[in-house]
Write a protein that holds these residues in place. Structure first.
Motif, short mmCIF file in Angstrom:
data_model
loop_
_atom_site.label_atom_id
_atom_site.label_comp_id
_atom_site.label_asym_id
_atom_site.label_seq_id
_atom_site.Cartn_x
_atom_site.Cartn_y
_atom_site.Cartn_z
N ASP A 108 0.83 -1.20 0.00
CA ASP A 108 0.00 0.00 0.00
C ASP A 108 0.87 1.26 0.00
OD1 ASP A 108 -2.38 -1.39 -0.06
OD2 ASP A 108 -2.63 -1.41 2.12
N ALA A 109 1.99 1.22 0.72
CA ALA A 109 2.91 2.37 0.72
C ALA A 109 3.48 2.59 -0.67
CB ALA A 109 4.04 2.13 1.73
N LEU A 110 3.73 1.50 -1.40
CA LEU A 110 4.22 1.62 -2.77
C LEU A 110 3.19 2.30 -3.66
CD1 LEU A 110 6.35 0.95 -4.94
CD2 LEU A 110 5.23 -1.28 -5.20
N LEU A 111 1.93 1.94 -3.50
CA LEU A 111 0.86 2.60 -4.25
C LEU A 111 0.89 4.10 -4.03
CD1 LEU A 111 -2.44 0.51 -3.97
CD2 LEU A 111 -1.33 1.28 -6.06
N GLU A 112 1.05 4.50 -2.79
CA GLU A 112 1.12 5.93 -2.45
C GLU A 112 2.36 6.57 -3.09
OE1 GLU A 112 -1.02 7.78 -0.94
OE2 GLU A 112 -2.41 6.33 -0.03
N HIS A 113 3.49 5.89 -2.99
CA HIS A 113 4.75 6.41 -3.54
C HIS A 113 4.65 6.63 -5.04
CE1 HIS A 113 9.05 7.04 -4.03
NE2 HIS A 113 9.07 6.09 -4.95
N LEU A 114 3.93 5.75 -5.73
CA LEU A 114 3.77 5.84 -7.18
C LEU A 114 2.63 6.77 -7.59
CD1 LEU A 114 4.17 2.04 -8.09
CD2 LEU A 114 5.88 3.86 -8.39
N ASN A 115 1.98 7.37 -6.60
CA ASN A 115 0.82 8.25 -6.85
C ASN A 115 -0.29 7.53 -7.62
OD1 ASN A 115 1.97 10.62 -5.64
ND2 ASN A 115 3.26 10.86 -7.45
N LEU A 116 -0.48 6.26 -7.26
CA LEU A 116 -1.51 5.46 -7.94
C LEU A 116 -2.63 5.03 -7.00
CD1 LEU A 116 0.73 3.17 -10.19
CD2 LEU A 116 -0.65 5.13 -10.91
N ALA A 117 -2.60 5.52 -5.77
CA ALA A 117 -3.58 5.07 -4.78
C ALA A 117 -5.01 5.46 -5.15
CB ALA A 117 -3.23 5.62 -3.40
N ASP A 118 -5.17 6.51 -5.96
CA ASP A 118 -6.51 6.91 -6.37
C ASP A 118 -6.96 6.19 -7.64
OD1 ASP A 118 -4.63 8.17 -7.97
OD2 ASP A 118 -5.82 9.99 -8.24
N GLN A 119 -6.05 5.41 -8.25
CA GLN A 119 -6.39 4.70 -9.48
C GLN A 119 -6.48 3.18 -9.29
OE1 GLN A 119 -4.06 5.84 -13.01
NE2 GLN A 119 -3.21 7.53 -11.82
N LEU A 120 -5.63 2.65 -8.41
CA LEU A 120 -5.53 1.21 -8.25
C LEU A 120 -5.62 0.82 -6.79
CD1 LEU A 120 -2.46 0.54 -10.61
CD2 LEU A 120 -4.89 0.44 -11.23
N GLN A 121 -5.98 -0.44 -6.55
CA GLN A 121 -5.89 -1.00 -5.21
C GLN A 121 -5.41 -2.44 -5.31
OE1 GLN A 121 -9.86 -2.66 -3.37
NE2 GLN A 121 -10.26 -0.55 -4.05
N ILE A 122 -4.98 -2.98 -4.19
CA ILE A 122 -4.40 -4.32 -4.17
C ILE A 122 -5.22 -5.21 -3.24
CG2 ILE A 122 -2.33 -5.68 -3.70
CD1 ILE A 122 -0.71 -3.08 -4.11
N ALA A 123 -5.77 -6.27 -3.79
CA ALA A 123 -6.42 -7.30 -2.99
C ALA A 123 -5.42 -8.44 -2.78
CB ALA A 123 -7.68 -7.80 -3.68
N ASP A 124 -5.67 -9.28 -1.78
CA ASP A 124 -4.66 -10.28 -1.43
C ASP A 124 -5.29 -11.64 -1.20
OD1 ASP A 124 -4.79 -10.22 2.00
OD2 ASP A 124 -5.55 -8.50 0.90
N PHE A 125 -4.55 -12.68 -1.66
CA PHE A 125 -4.97 -14.06 -1.51
C PHE A 125 -3.74 -14.89 -1.12
CE2 PHE A 125 -7.73 -11.97 -4.52
CZ PHE A 125 -9.00 -12.32 -4.07
N HIS A 126 -3.98 -15.98 -0.39
CA HIS A 126 -2.86 -16.79 0.10
C HIS A 126 -3.38 -18.19 0.39
CE1 HIS A 126 0.47 -18.10 2.69
NE2 HIS A 126 1.17 -17.07 2.22
N PRO A 127 -2.57 -19.22 0.15
CA PRO A 127 -3.04 -20.58 0.40
C PRO A 127 -3.35 -20.86 1.87
CG PRO A 127 -0.71 -20.57 -0.19
CD PRO A 127 -1.24 -19.21 -0.49
N ASN A 128 -2.77 -20.07 2.77
CA ASN A 128 -3.04 -20.24 4.20
C ASN A 128 -3.73 -19.01 4.79
OD1 ASN A 128 -1.82 -22.85 4.48
ND2 ASN A 128 0.16 -21.85 4.25
N TYR A 129 -4.52 -18.32 3.98
CA TYR A 129 -5.22 -17.12 4.44
C TYR A 129 -6.05 -17.44 5.68
CZ TYR A 129 -7.19 -12.47 3.87
OH TYR A 129 -7.53 -11.16 4.06
N GLN A 130 -5.98 -16.54 6.65
CA GLN A 130 -6.76 -16.72 7.87
C GLN A 130 -7.26 -15.38 8.39
OE1 GLN A 130 -4.93 -19.19 10.83
NE2 GLN A 130 -6.45 -18.73 12.40
#
Length: 200
Positions: A108-130
């Motif tokens: 998320d900090a990278l999104l802010e650094h790239l000035n893309l936080a208002d255009q993109l977001q990151i969802a997350d998935f993992h084989p051991n998600y809890q």
């Protein structure tokens, strides 16, 4: 919280080719995300070939951030008619879910650094998600379990359009849990999507 074992039919990073990892992730999207309708917005972009699958070769988080930056910038630069969303598969780092979860702050900090936080977001998935407050084997966790740690890069505009098309979007999560509880772990195993589950 201990990591659960991976399904026996899942290609492991040390043995799987990049193509096999992409195929395993496509199977998850087609069978779980679309087949079980866990995300009603996914079918259209998958059918139109607007989902970009890519495998990071990163062996550490610094290299992964570089790969993530590249994919974020590329997605932002391309028109949605050419690429609507990206699934960045991460097989060689962040195998521990807690480490993966901690990395999301850096993402998320990278999104802010790239000035893309208002255009993109990151969802997350993992084989051991809890999810917090659950046990590792609770079926609710399978709404966010994928064959490999995966960062899903989404366009804010596409999310807004999807929410407009599905006004009950907030109820999707609860509906998904009900669906997975009805299916059960054995049902997930039969579909080949019981990631992080005990080996059959």
């Amino acid at each position: 919280m201990s990591d659960a074992e991976s399904s026996s039919n899942l290609p492991q990073p040390e043995a799987a080719s990049t193509e096999a990892m992409v195929q395993a992730t496509r199977h998850w999207v087609d069978t779980a995300v679309i087949g079980l309708n866990l995300c009603p917005f996914a079918k259209a972009v998958q059918t139109k070939g607007l989902v970009h699958y890519t495998v990071s070769q990163a062996q550490d988080t610094r290299s992964l951030l570089k790969d993530l930056a590249k994919e974020l910038i590329t997605l932002a630069d391309l028109p949605p008619e050419q690429r609507d969303t990206t699934l960045l598969i991460v097989p060689y780092v962040l195998q521990d879910f807690l480490d993966f979860n901690d990395f999301l702050d850096d993402a998320d900090a990278l999104l802010e650094h790239l000035n893309l936080a208002d255009q993109l977001q990151i969802a997350d998935f993992h084989p051991n998600y809890q999810f917090a407050g659950t046990e590792a084997g609770d079926v609710s966790n399978y709404t966010n379990r994928a064959p490999y740690p995966t960062l899903h890069l989404l366009r804010e505009d596409s999310i807004d359009l999807a929410v407009e098309a599905f006004p009950d979007a907030s109820a999707i999560f609860e509906r998904n849990i009900d669906k997975l509880e009805e299916l059960g772990l054995e049902g997930l195993r039969k579909l080949g999507i019981a990631y992080g589950a005990d080996k059959a």
